[in-house]
Motif scaffolding. Sequence first.
Motif, PDB file in Angstrom:
ATOM      1  N   VAL A  79      24.131  46.648  30.446  1.00 53.69           N
ATOM      2  CA  VAL A  79      25.612  46.535  29.986  1.00 53.69           C
ATOM      3  C   VAL A  79      26.336  46.601  31.460  1.00 53.69           C
ATOM      4  CG1 VAL A  79      27.730  47.957  29.069  1.00 53.69           C
ATOM      5  CG2 VAL A  79      25.266  48.074  28.075  1.00 53.69           C
ATOM      6  N   LEU A  80      27.332  45.743  31.680  1.00 52.42           N
ATOM      7  CA  LEU A  80      28.252  45.512  32.783  1.00 52.42           C
ATOM      8  C   LEU A  80      29.663  45.938  32.343  1.00 52.42           C
ATOM      9  CD1 LEU A  80      29.350  44.660  35.353  1.00 52.42           C
ATOM     10  CD2 LEU A  80      29.343  42.264  34.756  1.00 52.42           C
ATOM     11  N   ILE A  81      30.292  46.774  32.935  1.00 53.20           N
ATOM     12  CA  ILE A  81      31.474  47.223  32.596  1.00 53.20           C
ATOM     13  C   ILE A  81      32.466  47.078  33.883  1.00 53.20           C
ATOM     14  CG2 ILE A  81      32.885  49.209  31.585  1.00 53.20           C
ATOM     15  CD1 ILE A  81      30.540  50.554  30.463  1.00 53.20           C
ATOM     16  N   ASN A  82      33.219  46.248  33.777  1.00 54.87           N
ATOM     17  CA  ASN A  82      34.072  46.148  35.023  1.00 54.87           C
ATOM     18  C   ASN A  82      35.250  46.861  34.708  1.00 54.87           C
ATOM     19  OD1 ASN A  82      33.101  43.937  36.697  1.00 54.87           O
ATOM     20  ND2 ASN A  82      33.147  42.578  34.736  1.00 54.87           N
ATOM     21  N   ASN A  83      35.495  47.796  35.323  1.00 53.54           N
ATOM     22  CA  ASN A  83      36.663  48.743  35.224  1.00 53.54           C
ATOM     23  C   ASN A  83      37.395  49.162  36.537  1.00 53.54           C
ATOM     24  OD1 ASN A  83      37.894  51.367  34.301  1.00 53.54           O
ATOM     25  ND2 ASN A  83      37.023  52.231  36.090  1.00 53.54           N
ATOM     26  N   ALA A  84      36.784  48.893  37.803  1.00 57.38           N
ATOM     27  CA  ALA A  84      37.675  49.102  39.154  1.00 57.38           C
ATOM     28  C   ALA A  84      38.779  48.152  38.951  1.00 57.38           C
ATOM     29  CB  ALA A  84      36.768  48.769  40.176  1.00 57.38           C
ATOM     30  N   GLY A  85      39.740  48.685  39.313  1.00 53.31           N
ATOM     31  CA  GLY A  85      40.896  47.658  39.651  1.00 53.31           C
ATOM     32  C   GLY A  85      42.288  48.326  40.319  1.00 53.31           C
ATOM     33  N   ILE A  86      43.106  47.595  40.855  1.00 49.89           N
ATOM     34  CA  ILE A  86      44.426  48.161  41.582  1.00 49.89           C
ATOM     35  C   ILE A  86      45.561  47.541  40.847  1.00 49.89           C
ATOM     36  CG2 ILE A  86      43.069  48.233  43.848  1.00 49.89           C
ATOM     37  CD1 ILE A  86      44.509  45.499  44.499  1.00 49.89           C
ATOM     38  N   PHE A  87      46.464  48.339  41.255  1.00 48.93           N
ATOM     39  CA  PHE A  87      47.948  48.161  40.544  1.00 48.93           C
ATOM     40  C   PHE A  87      49.014  48.190  41.841  1.00 48.93           C
ATOM     41  CE2 PHE A  87      51.525  50.215  38.034  1.00 48.93           C
ATOM     42  CZ  PHE A  87      51.668  49.112  37.148  1.00 48.93           C
ATOM     43  N   VAL A  88      49.162  47.056  42.299  1.00 47.60           N
ATOM     44  CA  VAL A  88      50.136  47.022  43.599  1.00 47.60           C
ATOM     45  C   VAL A  88      51.300  46.243  43.272  1.00 47.60           C
ATOM     46  CG1 VAL A  88      49.948  46.541  46.163  1.00 47.60           C
ATOM     47  CG2 VAL A  88      47.905  47.080  44.857  1.00 47.60           C
ATOM     48  N   ASP A  89      52.300  46.650  43.727  1.00 48.34           N
ATOM     49  CA  ASP A  89      53.756  46.036  43.473  1.00 48.34           C
ATOM     50  C   ASP A  89      54.081  45.244  44.639  1.00 48.34           C
ATOM     51  OD1 ASP A  89      53.939  48.427  45.086  1.00 48.34           O
ATOM     52  OD2 ASP A  89      56.222  47.723  44.995  1.00 48.34           O
ATOM     53  N   GLN A 151      58.712  42.487  37.063  1.00 51.88           N
ATOM     54  CA  GLN A 151      58.294  41.306  38.110  1.00 51.88           C
ATOM     55  C   GLN A 151      57.574  41.916  39.364  1.00 51.88           C
ATOM     56  OE1 GLN A 151      59.594  41.069  41.377  1.00 51.88           O
ATOM     57  NE2 GLN A 151      61.308  42.587  41.414  1.00 51.88           N
ATOM     58  N   GLU A 152      57.830  42.960  39.775  1.00 49.53           N
ATOM     59  CA  GLU A 152      56.921  43.659  40.854  1.00 49.53           C
ATOM     60  C   GLU A 152      55.373  43.628  40.758  1.00 49.53           C
ATOM     61  OE1 GLU A 152      59.423  45.206  39.230  1.00 49.53           O
ATOM     62  OE2 GLU A 152      60.619  46.082  40.702  1.00 49.53           O
ATOM     63  N   TYR A 153      54.897  43.798  39.253  1.00 53.13           N
ATOM     64  CA  TYR A 153      53.584  43.738  39.083  1.00 53.13           C
ATOM     65  C   TYR A 153      53.190  42.355  38.221  1.00 53.13           C
ATOM     66  CZ  TYR A 153      53.998  48.771  40.131  1.00 53.13           C
ATOM     67  OH  TYR A 153      54.083  50.058  41.075  1.00 53.13           O
ATOM     68  N   ALA A 154      53.742  41.447  38.455  1.00 58.09           N
ATOM     69  CA  ALA A 154      53.535  40.124  37.980  1.00 58.09           C
ATOM     70  C   ALA A 154      52.024  39.858  38.440  1.00 58.09           C
ATOM     71  CB  ALA A 154      54.256  39.239  38.338  1.00 58.09           C
ATOM     72  N   ALA A 155      51.441  40.001  39.605  1.00 55.47           N
ATOM     73  CA  ALA A 155      49.945  39.777  40.135  1.00 55.47           C
ATOM     74  C   ALA A 155      49.115  40.502  39.145  1.00 55.47           C
ATOM     75  CB  ALA A 155      50.156  39.985  41.458  1.00 55.47           C
ATOM     76  N   TYR A 156      49.677  41.784  39.050  1.00 59.36           N
ATOM     77  CA  TYR A 156      48.693  42.816  38.093  1.00 59.36           C
ATOM     78  C   TYR A 156      48.659  42.154  36.591  1.00 59.36           C
ATOM     79  CZ  TYR A 156      46.807  46.746  35.538  1.00 59.36           C
ATOM     80  OH  TYR A 156      46.050  47.597  34.952  1.00 59.36           O
ATOM     81  N   ALA A 157      49.617  41.782  35.993  1.00 57.66           N
ATOM     82  CA  ALA A 157      49.546  41.293  34.727  1.00 57.66           C
ATOM     83  C   ALA A 157      48.690  39.929  34.524  1.00 57.66           C
ATOM     84  CB  ALA A 157      51.024  41.085  34.279  1.00 57.66           C
ATOM     85  N   ALA A 158      49.015  38.986  35.641  1.00 62.97           N
ATOM     86  CA  ALA A 158      48.519  37.747  35.626  1.00 62.97           C
ATOM     87  C   ALA A 158      47.029  37.929  35.818  1.00 62.97           C
ATOM     88  CB  ALA A 158      48.910  36.982  36.758  1.00 62.97           C
ATOM     89  N   SER A 159      46.578  38.871  36.660  1.00 60.47           N
ATOM     90  CA  SER A 159      45.046  39.163  37.099  1.00 60.47           C
ATOM     91  C   SER A 159      44.373  39.743  35.587  1.00 60.47           C
ATOM     92  CB  SER A 159      44.782  40.174  38.231  1.00 60.47           C
ATOM     93  OG  SER A 159      45.171  41.446  37.727  1.00 60.47           O
ATOM     94  N   LYS A 160      45.112  40.572  34.901  1.00 62.87           N
ATOM     95  CA  LYS A 160      44.589  41.193  33.829  1.00 62.87           C
ATOM     96  C   LYS A 160      44.444  40.152  32.409  1.00 62.87           C
ATOM     97  CE  LYS A 160      43.433  45.206  35.249  1.00 62.87           C
ATOM     98  NZ  LYS A 160      42.245  45.564  35.214  1.00 62.87           N
ATOM     99  N   ALA A 161      45.436  39.259  32.445  1.00 63.67           N
ATOM    100  CA  ALA A 161      45.496  38.370  31.373  1.00 63.67           C
ATOM    101  C   ALA A 161      44.041  37.073  31.816  1.00 63.67           C
ATOM    102  CB  ALA A 161      46.786  37.429  31.556  1.00 63.67           C
TER     103      ALA A 161
END
Length: 250
Positions: A79-89, A151-161
Amino acid sequence: MAEHNRSVFLTGCSRGIGLEIARECLRKGWKVIGTARKSDFPDVLKKQSRFKGIHLDLSDLSRLKEEILQILDQEKPDVLINNAGIFVDADHAGPDDHWLEVWDQTMNINLKAPALLCKWFLNFHTKPNSQTSGASIINIASRASYRGDTQEYAAYAASKAGLVGLTKSIARDYSKRGVVAYSVAPGFIETDMAKDAVNLLGKDHVTAGSAFDEITQPDEVAKLVAFLAEGSIPHASGQTFHINGGSYMI
Ligand code: NAP
């Protein structure tokens, strides 16, 4: 059929959701190879003989391959679980170079590193004579994948999409070859990542629109992830599992 002797490779398990996923998998009797960037692993993990902690920085894509291939070869995780992530504005009003830096950093850690881990995991499990069956990938996306963010977190939303699109593509091509893939999309979960938003905007902001008065706890996400990791519902491959306190329902 659910597997009882699983070996799990899990990123970002020094704290937050990842820590609870690690604890849940260990509770099931599984082996966990867990990563962090720099935090020490908590005693609750270190004292378990079935836990192995590794420090690696997912932002350094050029150095990942050697370490990950070694882990795959030695530990043979199913099993591979990709959980690590960052939330930067990064505000649209700010300078372009800083904005692009945040986009690059976010894409590297939240999307490209998980994608590479998936690629190497899939190649490992589908190489000739691997006889893989029951291998799973679980990618931790976000409600931002579906509803967007400010809008400040658009990169985060785009990465998760992007992570959801990656997961669907893996499911489409690999399910019949023995590897299934799921996305999990949490809403606000009470961890360090959500703390800044709570401190800044108050608890009411993060529960606004929720069907509950309180923020979701990380152990609930962990229970969902560990259930998927059992491998007992392969035909749900490609789906996203939403856990967001009813803040949207699809
Ligand atoms: P967290 O408490 O901030 O923990 C993040 C984990 O990722 C830590 O183990 C951290 O290691 C690791 N990490 C961060 N940057 C890394 C890097 N460059 N290389 C390797 N590891 C790195 O986060 P969380 O709230 O548990 O979130 C876990 C996942 O759920 C993330 O993908 C997040 O986007 C997603 N999610 C969270 C929420 C929420 O409200 N909390 C909502 C939706 C989705 P160190 O301790 O060493 O820094």
